[in-house]
Design an enzyme around this catalytic site. Sequence first.
Site, PDB file in Angstrom:
ATOM      1  N   HIS A   1      33.851  49.224  -5.713  1.00  0.00           N
ATOM      2  CA  HIS A   1      32.568  49.858  -6.040  1.00  0.00           C
ATOM      3  C   HIS A   1      31.640  49.590  -4.865  1.00  0.00           C
ATOM      4  CE1 HIS A   1      28.832  50.791  -8.082  1.00  0.00           C
ATOM      5  NE2 HIS A   1      29.481  51.160  -9.162  1.00  0.00           N
TER       6      HIS A   1
ATOM      7  N   ARG B   1      21.742  54.704  -7.632  1.00  0.00           N
ATOM      8  CA  ARG B   1      21.760  55.819  -6.662  1.00  0.00           C
ATOM      9  C   ARG B   1      21.603  57.158  -7.383  1.00  0.00           C
ATOM     10  NH1 ARG B   1      27.156  55.319  -4.537  1.00  0.00           N
ATOM     11  NH2 ARG B   1      27.428  53.585  -5.977  1.00  0.00           N
TER      12      ARG B   1
HETATM   13  O1  MEZ Z   1      32.443  54.214 -14.389  1.00  0.00           O
HETATM   14  C1  MEZ Z   1      31.980  53.243 -13.796  1.00  0.00           C
HETATM   15  O2  MEZ Z   1      32.688  52.514 -13.087  1.00  0.00           O
HETATM   16  C2  MEZ Z   1      30.543  52.965 -13.875  1.00  0.00           C
HETATM   17  C3  MEZ Z   1      29.790  53.760 -14.859  1.00  0.00           C
HETATM   18  C4  MEZ Z   1      30.009  52.069 -13.070  1.00  0.00           C
HETATM   19  C5  MEZ Z   1      28.597  51.987 -12.699  1.00  0.00           C
HETATM   20  O3  MEZ Z   1      28.322  52.068 -11.517  1.00  0.00           O
HETATM   21  O4  MEZ Z   1      27.749  51.842 -13.561  1.00  0.00           O
END
Ligand code: MEZ
Length: 534
Positions: A318, A338
């Site tokens: 992420h 974002r």
């Molecule tokens: O689906 C995801 O991983 C999610 C919603 C994560 C996030 O950034 O909140």
Amino acid sequence: MYPDELRESALRVAASRDRRLKEKHARLTPEEKDALLRGFHPDFREDTQRPVTVGPNSGDRMPHELVDLLEARSRIDPAALALDRADLEADVLIIGGGGAGAAAALTAQEAGARVLLVTKLRLGDANTMMAQGGIQAATSAVDSPATHYLDVMGGGGYTNDPALVRALVRDAPAVVAWLEELGCMFSKRPDGTLMAIHGGGTSRKRMHFARDYTGAEIMRTLRDELLNRDVPVVEFCPALELLLDDQGRCGGAVLQNFETGAFLVAHARTVILATGGFGRLHVSGFPTSNHYGATADGLVMAYRAGAELCFLDATQFHPTGVAYPEQMLGQLVTEKVRGVGAQLVNAEGQQFVFPLETRDAVSAAIIRECGLPGKGVATPTGQKGVWLDSPMIELIHGPGTVRRELPAMFRQYERFGIDMSVNPIVVYPTLHYQNGGIRVDASGSCPRIPGLYVAGEAVGGIHGRNRLMGNSLLDILVFGRRAGHEAATSRLPAAGRLTLEHVRRHNRGVGKAGRGHPPAPLLLPDYVGKQPGA
Ligand code: MEZ
């Protein structure tokens, strides 16, 4: 608030804000995106993966941390267990107590099955609970499952299994309606319709949410429903191996009582694996946004039983994990930040990537930026990062928006004296999701193992090489419900005598290599005397 090293750079970010408000960063062309991924995404580094040497996927590259588990020996001695007598019995045995397991249990029970849910920790101790930003579903008049389908395929690099994507997007509106019926409180407009924003890689605003604690609200709803319907749940009881008959049909599992250490034999007509992903393996040495229990247990058990794995060379980092303060290293800063307007900015106050590119590309761009002289931000301990300019949200939507729309995030930073509505925050990619997993068909059945179904992050193929935001909370429910229904209504002939012959075979197959690793499934990450990635 910030130490000197960061303060000066934060001032440069603030000074560039008015200019950046008017500036739209160019989107990547497909060629630019490809070059960025090949150059900077950890999946493409030679040293992060190796081919697995045992089992159905022999020769396929996967992260070292996962290969170590797939090549490890079992935690149990198959000769030491009597398998004919069951300690626990059900029509449908569900292994895993997150959103996928809960949805499967509710649906299987609705279809008339006697269900039993067993879980390694407590019911709800899972990544579902920690998901923040939202759940995708094409519910508006300007959207459609077909458009959602194209976004999912594009996000996955057009490598996704089309049948699984079709199931995902078709069921999505009904899944959201089901949640609402059960009492899930999504954020709504004054007219009662669901609020929606963009996520990375979406062409329509279809991210529905409950402020920034969407997963917790969904898990609360499912857990309440399980309790209301008296669905039997056994906590602190991980599964260690599946049980197969001599035709390879699955008919139960060996479990372990975490408190006493006693082994338990569970017999069932069908079994659903909903054990989650590998996010606590700290793949490539990255910090993680994942729950403590995400140790790939289901992959290990299913692989030994003969299941095929897919896309496990594609890991999701992420883009925005916390990089400062270090006490929160790796924790998620939701993509919703974002989605509502924050930009990613380097130490000089320059935007270096369109903030809503797909996650693989944004992460690679951050890693690239941090390697350029003077562009990355360094925290007092030397942790690298870039700025996520959260105060922009207030400029775009008005004062008070951060606190109102992102209350969980706001409090998370406030505890450390950082007001993210006034100051930008420092972020760096964090291990977030296992894009791949066990190959299944659109009903959640594992084609190579009759009687075995899989749901949630343990499934591979839905998201191809890269999942889009909000499609995980969706897939756990779509495939949890599909697997639950299918497992409850299956007309498979009953399993014959159950054995652990496949485990003996596996132990023989891994030979010396297996003895070099701790036994698997891992069950809990090993932090004793070992730092992640060391
Ligand atoms: O689906 C995801 O991983 C999610 C919603 C994560 C996030 O950034 O909140």
